[in-house]
Design a protein around this motif. Structure first.
Motif, PDB file in Angstrom:
ATOM      1  N   MET A  91      39.990  55.841  35.923  1.00  0.00           N
ATOM      2  CA  MET A  91      39.323  56.975  35.309  1.00  0.00           C
ATOM      3  C   MET A  91      38.553  56.578  34.052  1.00  0.00           C
ATOM      4  N   ASP A  92      37.369  57.168  33.888  1.00  0.00           N
ATOM      5  CA  ASP A  92      36.677  57.126  32.603  1.00  0.00           C
ATOM      6  C   ASP A  92      37.359  58.118  31.667  1.00  0.00           C
ATOM      7  N   TYR A 123      42.502  52.932  32.817  1.00  0.00           N
ATOM      8  CA  TYR A 123      41.567  53.653  31.958  1.00  0.00           C
ATOM      9  C   TYR A 123      40.404  52.756  31.543  1.00  0.00           C
ATOM     10  N   ASN A 124      39.249  53.387  31.355  1.00  0.00           N
ATOM     11  CA  ASN A 124      38.069  52.718  30.815  1.00  0.00           C
ATOM     12  C   ASN A 124      37.530  53.565  29.666  1.00  0.00           C
ATOM     13  N   LYS A 179      40.932  41.207  30.236  1.00  0.00           N
ATOM     14  CA  LYS A 179      42.195  41.121  29.498  1.00  0.00           C
ATOM     15  C   LYS A 179      41.971  40.954  28.005  1.00  0.00           C
ATOM     16  N   LYS A 180      40.806  40.459  27.610  1.00  0.00           N
ATOM     17  CA  LYS A 180      40.522  40.190  26.200  1.00  0.00           C
ATOM     18  C   LYS A 180      40.161  41.442  25.405  1.00  0.00           C
ATOM     19  N   ILE A 181      39.851  42.543  26.078  1.00  0.00           N
ATOM     20  CA  ILE A 181      39.433  43.739  25.348  1.00  0.00           C
ATOM     21  C   ILE A 181      40.469  44.847  25.479  1.00  0.00           C
ATOM     22  N   ARG A 182      40.479  45.744  24.487  1.00  0.00           N
ATOM     23  CA  ARG A 182      41.482  46.810  24.448  1.00  0.00           C
ATOM     24  C   ARG A 182      41.027  48.088  25.132  1.00  0.00           C
ATOM     25  N   GLU A 183      39.767  48.156  25.469  1.00  0.00           N
ATOM     26  CA  GLU A 183      39.205  49.402  25.995  1.00  0.00           C
ATOM     27  C   GLU A 183      39.526  49.664  27.461  1.00  0.00           C
ATOM     28  N   THR A 184      40.283  48.792  28.076  1.00  0.00           N
ATOM     29  CA  THR A 184      40.627  48.967  29.487  1.00  0.00           C
ATOM     30  C   THR A 184      41.921  48.234  29.822  1.00  0.00           C
ATOM     31  N   ASN A 185      42.523  48.636  30.935  1.00  0.00           N
ATOM     32  CA  ASN A 185      43.619  47.860  31.530  1.00  0.00           C
ATOM     33  C   ASN A 185      43.298  47.571  32.995  1.00  0.00           C
ATOM     34  N   LYS A 191      44.802  41.830  38.954  1.00  0.00           N
ATOM     35  CA  LYS A 191      45.930  40.900  39.079  1.00  0.00           C
ATOM     36  C   LYS A 191      46.848  41.301  40.229  1.00  0.00           C
ATOM     37  N   TYR A 192      47.133  42.586  40.340  1.00  0.00           N
ATOM     38  CA  TYR A 192      47.992  43.069  41.423  1.00  0.00           C
ATOM     39  C   TYR A 192      47.395  42.705  42.782  1.00  0.00           C
ATOM     40  N   CYS A 193      46.106  42.900  42.938  1.00  0.00           N
ATOM     41  CA  CYS A 193      45.447  42.609  44.206  1.00  0.00           C
ATOM     42  C   CYS A 193      45.446  41.116  44.513  1.00  0.00           C
TER      43      CYS A 193
END
Length: 201
Positions: A91-92, A123-124, A179-185, A191-193
């Motif tokens: 989701m945005d 989230y993004n 992974k280097k930025i906080r604005e998303t997971n 990784k799961y895929c």
């Protein structure tokens, strides 16, 4: 009821997508890894699903219970629990109030839902386009009018019958940048895929 499947063919994840950009991204991951995941979107992402309306989707005839989910997707079950399965939502966060955004990210929004333990909110902030630019995956902000053509180039749909090393390395590089930025997971989904693709080689 779906027929029983081999371990490799069981559905590993269902991904609820916000819109067309997210749909193309997940379709790219799926085609590169030849992974059994399903994408749920409105008209293949042409119509958006927003955080504010996500619970409406999660209470529909597909996601309202474990039984309903199993009636729609071939998922492995062990001891009445879904095995090796996640229900992702991408989701945005620009189209909801801060309180709803936080409740989505920390999973409070899903309290009381039968599938809460399997739900992974991706989230993004504020949008996937912002995340793509900030992470360095793409060098500039993607305009609305350029989304379709840009994402098709960034996330091509593979037709190869085997997993190519270069394609997986590109996904791994995307994972490292995100992974280097906080604005998303979003890296959690990638990784799961990748991990599940290795399980079924």
């Amino acid at each position: 009821m779906p027929k029983k499947s081999s371990e490799a063919n069981y559905c590993k994840a269902v991904v609820i997508v916000h819109g067309k950009s997210e749909y193309l991204l997940v379709q790219h991951i799926k085609s590169v890894l030849h992974l059994s995941i399903e994408i749920y979107g409105k008209k293949k992402g042409k119509n958006s699903i927003q955080i504010n309306r996500l619970m409406k989707e999660l209470n529909n005839s597909i996601f309202k219970s474990q039984r309903a989910l199993l009636n729609n997707y071939e998922i492995e079950v062990k001891d009445k629990k879904l095995k090796n399965f996640k229900l992702f939502a991408i989701m945005d966060t620009d189209d909801c109030v801060e309180q709803n955004r936080d409740r989505y990210i920390n999973k409070e929004m899903f309290n009381g839902h039968p599938l809460k333990e399997y739900i992974v909110p991706i989230y993004n902030i504020n949008t996937l386009e912002d995340v793509i630019k900030k992470s360095g995956i793409y060098y500039k902000k993607i305009k609305d009018s350029e989304k379709g053509s840009t994402y098709i180039k960034l996330f091509p749909q593979e037709s190869k019958k085997i997993i190519e090393k270069d394609d997986v390395e590109q996904l791994q590089e995307m994972y490292r940048k995100l992974k280097k930025i906080r604005e998303t997971n979003l890296e959690e989904l990638i990784k799961y895929c990748i991990d599940n693709a290795k399980l079924i080689e």
